[in-house]
Write an enzyme that holds these catalytic residues in place. Structure first.
Site, PDB file in Angstrom:
ATOM      1  N   SER A   1      -9.837  -1.069   7.419  1.00  0.00           N
ATOM      2  CA  SER A   1      -9.190  -0.979   5.896  1.00  0.00           C
ATOM      3  C   SER A   1      -8.382  -2.065   5.465  1.00  0.00           C
ATOM      4  CB  SER A   1      -8.402   0.427   5.876  1.00  0.00           C
ATOM      5  OG  SER A   1      -9.063   1.549   6.029  1.00  0.00           O
TER       6      SER A   1
ATOM      7  N   SER B   1      -9.624   1.090   3.205  1.00  0.00           N
ATOM      8  CA  SER B   1      -8.906   1.982   2.287  1.00  0.00           C
ATOM      9  C   SER B   1      -7.797   1.415   1.491  1.00  0.00           C
ATOM     10  CB  SER B   1      -8.290   3.125   3.001  1.00  0.00           C
ATOM     11  OG  SER B   1      -7.311   2.674   3.955  1.00  0.00           O
TER      12      SER B   1
ATOM     13  N   LYS C   1       0.773  -1.223  -0.038  1.00  0.00           N
ATOM     14  CA  LYS C   1      -0.123   0.023  -0.077  1.00  0.00           C
ATOM     15  C   LYS C   1       0.933   1.375  -0.010  1.00  0.00           C
ATOM     16  CE  LYS C   1      -4.036   1.817   2.823  1.00  0.00           C
ATOM     17  NZ  LYS C   1      -4.766   1.574   3.982  1.00  0.00           N
TER      18      LYS C   1
END
Lengths: 512, 96
Positions: free
Chosen positions: A178, A154, A79
């Protein structure tokens, strides 16, 4: 079975026996990304050259019979919120578009030490604020199971990358769900460890008392392998727990005897999609058939979790994001334009003899901050900064921030009581399967309410895991969330593996 | 709880943000809705409950007071939008 449907554990066995080289494996994934990621949009950047170089180094180590790390030659997607020295780390925000960190996050250092191949950086909601990856400043990520739908968020890029077979493993962060939520919506396995289990050093901060890094994989075994590589004490993170890391990969295969599974009365109320409820209830039945006992429990403060979270997380965010000031790093507004604008504002106020207006006029420095931040942050980040600033401001601090911290303790105490009666809590991860792209645009509160099942684990600091447990009538993945007491990751993984072994949900893959 | 536009403008200044008229309209409506939802916390009895600021309540993490290598100045300044060889540069603060 095509290579991208194989688990990381299978790849590792093939790498160890020499059946495949890391260079070949990495190249296969890179080719698949090149061919198909235009449709999914999981990656913000792919580092083909760097990945192949790392893969070649691991292959050389093996050829020379030098020691190879536990992820020896496996591609891992990361990420874009963990600092990687010299590489862009954008948090999917314009404000960090040109930022290149001067050091590696501890998790990145550990991945390197474990001989992982860092294949690319995945998309996310800007600064990890969101549940659909739609607030990324750069691109939309699509759910590999239905390209009209979001992958959740997310960490939507990481979840989509694993679901699409672009990487066998991925790293995400989980502040209010997330990792677990996009894992559930994309039909992969994702885990948020206990707060403090994994170092936050070098992870761009959103809400520091809630943020935690964790693994994604196609199977529980893969997630155990990645967690083992990244977990552990880090003197550079004062909130990191100084506790030994169990051998999760060895423990994960051991079923739990006399397992007591709790299901939460409040989780099966209004607003839960019928397909989701049916899949989760069926999963509880699977546990029963495996010899576990089911126990109805109550978490009386669960219904306040979203309200509590949306005071605490934005409050911490408003403080953390104060660092983006256009001075130390990140976007800075055009100074000439800014000074010209300020001079024009002053002139206008002087002409109008507006003394009050002149007194309130920004100084050049404040105007620089305000313009830089307003140009650099997107709407969701601005909304959360504003919400947090409001909750912390004079006159509201006690009613909102302090009150939320007290309710947070009550939420934690609910869990402490529950874990006196049960070993694991099982339930839904989201009220419904993945939403359509744009479905909730313009309704932030409706989006926040979808976090009802995930935020409690962050508020209480508990480890949680999500794994696939069904498909909706429309064929969308449905996730099962499991929660355990602090530091009981091994129990969580073992319990998840029991379910996974008895079912076949992780053996089907989306067609791209 | 209703939030006025003036109040939201004040919060924008405290947040060091500058919002257009259209943004102010949207965010005033959004914040009013969200704060209205959050107001339900008032109904929870929290008498005698200690606030919980952190998931793991550790205090005083010590380390040896020894110096070690730190980031070279050049690297620390490398990401600054405006800097010279010694420090960060900002618009004039004094003399306005």
């Amino acid at each position: 079975m095509p290579f991208f449907e194989q688990s990381a554990a299978e790849h590792l066995r093939n790498l160890e026996t020499g059946e495949v080289s890391s260079v070949d494996l990495t190249r296969s994934y890179l080719d698949r990304i090149a061919a198909l990621d235009a449709r999914v949009g999981a990656f913000l950047r792919v580092d083909s050259e760097g990945a192949l170089r790392q893969a070649a180094e691991v292959d050389a180590k093996r050829a020379q019979r030098r020691p190879v790390g536990p992820l020896g030659g496996l591609p891992v997607a990361v990420k874009d919120i963990l600092c990687e020295r010299g590489q862009p780390t954008t948090c999917a925000s314009r404000i960090l578009e040109n930022f290149r960190p001067p050091y590696d996050a501890t998790v990145i250092s550990r991945l390197r030490a474990a001989d992982a191949v860092l294949i690319g950086r995945t998309n996310l909601d800007e600064f990890a604020m969101g549940g659909s990856t739609e607030s990324s400043a750069f691109q939309v990520t699509r759910n590999p199971w239905d390209l009209e739908r979001t992958p959740g968020g997310s960490s939507g890029g990481s979840a989509a990358a694993v679901a699409a077979g672009f990487a066998p493993l991925a790293i995400g962060t989980d502040t209010g769900g997330s990792i677990r939520q996009p894992a559930g919506l994309c039909g992969v396995v994702g885990m948020k460890p206990t707060y403090g289990r994994v170092s936050r050093y070098g992870v761009v901060a959103y809400a520091s008392s809630l943020d935690q890094v964790g693994p994604f994989g196609q199977s529980v075994e893969d997630v155990a392998m990645l967690l083992e590589a990244i977990a552990g004490h880090d003197p550079r993170d004062a909130t990191s727990l100084n506790e030994p890391v169990p051998a999760y990969t060895k423990e994960v295969g051991l079923p739990l005897a006399n397992l007591r599974v709790g299901w939460v009365r409040e989780h099966f109320g209004q607003g839960l999609d019928a397909d989701v409820e049916a899949a989760v209830r069926a999963a509880l039945g699977v546990y029963e058939s495996l010899g576990a006992t089911l126990h109805e429990i109550s978490l009386p403060h669960a219904k306040y979790a979203v309200a509590t979270y949306y005071v605490i997380a934005p409050s911490e965010a408003s403080s953390n994001l104060a660092r983006y000031d256009g001075v130390h790093f990140g976007h800075r507004t055009n100074e000439k334009e800014m000074l010209a604008e300020l001079a024009a504002d002053r002139k206008q106020l002087e002409t109008a003899c507006d003394r009050q207006g002149l007194d309130r006029l920004d100084s050049a420095l404040v105007r620089m901050y305000r313009r830089s931040r307003s140009e650099g942050f997107g709407p969701e980040v601005k909304r959360r900064i504003m919400l947090g600033t409001y909750a912390l401001s004079a006159g509201y601090y006690d009613a909102y921030y302090l009150k939320a911290l007290k309710v947070r303790r009550l939420i934690r105490q609910d869990f402490d009581r529950a874990f006196g009666q049960v070993d694991l809590i099982a339930g839904p991860i989201t009220p419904a399967p993945a939403i359509k792209i744009g479905e909730l645009a313009g309704d932030p509160l409706a989006m926040y309410l979808l976090d009802i099942y995930t935020v409690s684990a962050n508020l209480a600091g508990l480890p949680g895991l999500c794994l696939p447990c069904g498909r909706s009538a429309a064929g969308l993945p449905i996730g099962l969330q499991l929660l355990a007491p602090p530091l009981a990751e091994a129990r969580l993984l073992r319990g998840a593996r029991m379910y996974e072994q008895a079912t076949t949900w992780n053996t089907t893959h989306p067609e791209l | 709880m209703s939030l006025s536009r003036v109040e939201v403008e004040k919060v924008a200044l405290l947040s060091r943000l500058r919002l257009s008229d259209a943004e102010l309209d949207t965010i005033t409506a959004d914040l009013a809705k969200i704060v209205g939802y959050v107001d339900q916390l008032a109904e929870v009895s929290t008498e005698g409950v200690e606030p919980m600021a952190h998931a793991i309540e550790i205090t005083n993490v010590f380390r040896d007071d020894s110096s070690s290598e730190s980031l070279p100045r050049e690297e620390a300044l490398a990401n600054a939008p405006h800097h010279d060889t010694r420090g960060y540069l900002v618009p004039a603060v004094l003399g306005e």
